[in-house]
Scaffold this active site. Structure first.
Site, short mmCIF file in Angstrom:
data_model
loop_
_atom_site.label_atom_id
_atom_site.label_comp_id
_atom_site.label_asym_id
_atom_site.label_seq_id
_atom_site.Cartn_x
_atom_site.Cartn_y
_atom_site.Cartn_z
CG ASP A 421 -1.80 -1.15 1.32
OD1 ASP A 421 -2.09 -1.93 0.31
OD2 ASP A 421 -2.39 -1.33 2.43
CG HIS A 425 0.05 4.04 3.87
ND1 HIS A 425 0.41 3.54 5.23
CD2 HIS A 425 -0.58 2.89 3.30
CE1 HIS A 425 -0.14 2.27 5.36
NE2 HIS A 425 -0.68 1.95 4.34
CD GLU A 497 -9.90 -3.49 0.15
OE1 GLU A 497 -10.73 -4.42 0.53
OE2 GLU A 497 -9.05 -2.82 0.87
CD GLU A 501 -7.28 4.60 0.07
OE1 GLU A 501 -7.16 5.04 1.05
OE2 GLU A 501 -7.17 3.36 -0.02
#
Length: 671
Positions: A421, A425, A497, A501
């Protein structure tokens, strides 16, 4: 577009991770850091290195001395679509099988954006695996007796050329494969009907291809392009919104035949290539079609990266936004922050940065100084390494940023310390940094080196071995979207997912380029944003009546939960498939100006919202409701606005101000 530039290289304090795996086990010693952490072949360099990966159109699984190939069958129901691996063919050295003595591991001797070469010294074989190749190419480097085995029964082995350089063999699962050899190879089926071996030793090139249809046109095409094979492939961001694939090839001349997925076909310039519309292979990503040419040019529609909405706030709506803005800004308190998780901390500071930009858009500048003060107090400790409980570190082992919490705990910061990720972040951090650098250029100049270091962790374009960071850590040049899972072995390959983002990360990098007057960074960030959006709309947004996925899955789903390289899952990492509001929300958050483009298909948005609404209950979190109502506002301003006004809570990266800004900048059905 040349490589990213920054004034002075900067790295955060050196990490001493206790949880990161050693990257040297399967990589050739000739390959030096920075090494990839989200690559399409990641399973082959983790743990035993023998889990399958999807190299379109085949699933490939290496072992110490053999390589197994599967043309995967696909299973689907209302919840999941997945491809099953069966070793249709396994190629190795018959000599090595007899000796049973080699413990040498396979080695990744080279890799590029579109290829990986797997060497098996114990079998005298090297496999230059290029994504989208209908052939699996094998270099047999020393005279070797070849073994080709299968879990099926081999029904027929047929020489198709007097020179004994072409054979077909048919399996009892109805597959027919063709083998091409650069020189005569004497293949026979022995007593074991599941194996073919060469009577004499062979060295040279072997190419294996599934014959996908009994129609002879497939054989003719495979024949025509069998002698020219790709050995590597690079992707070049040549200019904004263009990507060029350039392959290196070997063999006896001719053009390259490779396979394009549906998004490739939509974006492919027909100049310089020939599309073979009737030459197709199956894939979980949609039908793969043949493309002939040594290079491809992909062109995406330009995406305009802006700080604010494209339509602006209507004057009559300004007061309501200002009222919410005053309350949200008044609630900012840096001294009360106890959050240590890098993901939630990033959302917290990005939420505040949104308030500053909304204040600009509604010309209510009075609150901006307080937002700026909050942003400085919350961002600087991470950039200076003084934040209690967590912070950024530089990992030289893999070439990237990890966190203090992630350096000792594989689950810390959602696996950030094992390269999960990263774009999620760090994208939030970049957004907040970009806004602060825009408002306060002097502050931006002071922390520019740190800002660029954070950006380059996941958006470095350099291929230099002395770069601090691996090349585009998360972005997949063949699929044209990002992967989130890092140094973890998964049977179904990489996964992602939250597409929104991912979009937000590249968008934020482009905004940072705007803040610093870096046209190159703006171009790169905007280009990756455009491709990420197109891939999201292609593979995550499930449209009613669509034919990309099986009807049973399409009928029950309007959005994919987690998309894997080898699977489509309706469930989420943190919630079940029944939590439709979570599935919608994780594909929308954070709500940004770029969300206008991501959800520009109003008909799809309405269908998605109406599919989600029945899942809302008394137990549904207010934060998830907010995202649902935000999308409702795309086509029903008044209905959504009424619901948003009744909310008594918001996602930790969202606010009433942001939702009101979104609703009041939509055209919706009220124009």
């Amino acid at each position: 577009m040349p490589n990213n530039k920054k004034d002075t290289p900067f790295t955060f304090p050196q990490a001493h991770s206790t949880v990161l795996p050693d990257p040297s086990t399967f990589f050739s010693q000739n390959l030096v850091s920075p090494l990839p952490t989200n690559s399409f072949f990641q399973n082959w360099v983790l743990n035993n290195g023998d889990n399958q990966e999807y190299i379109h159109p085949y699933l490939i699984k290496p072992s110490n001395s053999s390589l197994s190939i599967s043309y995967p069958s696909r299973s689907a129901n209302s919840a999941v679509i997945y491809q099953a691996f069966n070793p249709d063919l396994t190629i190795t050295s018959a000599d090595n099988k007899i000796k049973q003595s080699s413990n040498k591991k396979h080695t990744i001797s080279s890799y590029t954006d579109l290829s990986v070469t797997v060497d098996m010294p114990s079998s005298n074989m090297s496999f230059p695996l290029v994504r989208g190749s209908p052939y699996v190419t094998v270099r047999v480097t020393e005279p070797t007796h070849i073994s080709i085995s299968t879990i099926h029964a081999i029904l027929f082995v047929t020489p198709l050329d007097p020179s004994l350089t072409k054979y077909s063999f048919t399996l009892n699962n109805s597959q027919t494969w063709i083998i091409y050899a650069s020189s005569p190879i004497f293949l026979t089926r022995g007593r074991d009907t599941s194996e073919i071996t060469s009577e004499r030793s062979f060295s040279g090139i072997i190419r294996l291809a599934l014959w996908p249809d009994s129609d002879t046109k497939y054989e003719a095409i495979l024949d025509k392009y069998s002698s020219c094979y790709p050995v590597s492939g690079d992707a070049v961001l040549r200019e904004p919104f263009f990507m060029e694939y350039k392959w290196e090839k070997e063999g006896s001349g001719g053009d390259l035949l490779l396979l394009a997925h549906p998004l490739h076909v939509n974006l492919l310039s027909k100049h310089g290539v020939t599309v073979l519309d009737d030459f197709k292979y199956n894939s979980i990503d949609g039908e793969l079609v043949g493309v002939v040419g040594d290079s491809w040019l992909l062109e995406a529609d330009p995406v305009s990266v802006t700080w604010h909405s494209t339509k602006g706030v209507k004057e009559e709506s300004r007061d309501e936004i200002v009222s919410a803005l005053l309350k949200d800004v008044d609630g900012l308190n840096s001294s009360g922050i106890t959050q240590t998780n890098s993901y939630f901390y990033g959302k917290l500071i990005a939420r505040a940065a949104r308030l500053a930009l909304i204040a600009e858009e509604v010309f209510f500048y009075e609150v901006i100084p307080k937002v700026v003060k909050f942003l400085k107090e919350t961002i600087e400790p991470w950039l200076e390494g003084t934040y209690n409980g967590n912070g950024f570190l530089y990992d030289g082992k893999w070439g990237g940023i990890i966190t203090k919490l992630g350096s000792t705990d594989t689950g810390g910061d959602f696996g950030f310390g094992i390269y999960n990720d990263h774009h999620f972040h760090l994208g939030y951090f970049l957004y907040a940094i970009a806004v602060l650098a825009k408002i306060d250029p002097a502050w931006g100049r002071k922390y520019k080196a740190q800002a660029y270091s954070i950006m380059e962790d996941f958006m470095n374009l350099s291929t230099r071995s002395n770069s601090n960071y691996t090349r585009l850590r998360c972005f997949d040049f063949y699929k044209l979207h990002s992967w989130a899972a890092g140094l973890t072995e998964f049977n179904d390959g990489r996964n992602q997912e939250s597409t929104s983002e991912a979009v937000g990360a590249y968008y934020s990098a482009a905004l940072m380029g705007m803040a610093y007057g870096d046209a190159n960074l703006v171009a790169i960030g905007s280009t990756l944003t455009a491709f990420e959006i197109l891939a999201t709309q292609m593979w995550w947004h499930v449209k009613e009546g669509g034919n990309l996925y099986e009807e049973e899955f399409t009928r029950e789903n309007r959005v994919v939960g987690v998309l894997w390289s080898n699977k489509r899952d309706s469930g989420l990492w943190f919630a079940s498939a029944e939590r439709r509001e979570c599935r919608l929300g994780i594909q929308l958050l954070p709500v940004l100006p770029i969300s206008e483009i991501l959800f520009s298909d109003v008909e799809y948005v309405k269908d998605l919202v109406e599919w989600t609404l029945p899942a809302i209950s008394d137990g549904t979190g207010e934060g998830w409701k907010g995202f649902l109502y935000a999308l409702q506002g795309v086509y029903d301003n008044e209905g959504a606005l009424e619901k948003i006004r009744r909310l008594n809570g918001f996602d930790d990266g969202n606010s009433l101000t942001n939702l009101l800004w979104w609703i009041h900048t939509r055209g919706g059905g009220d124009e």
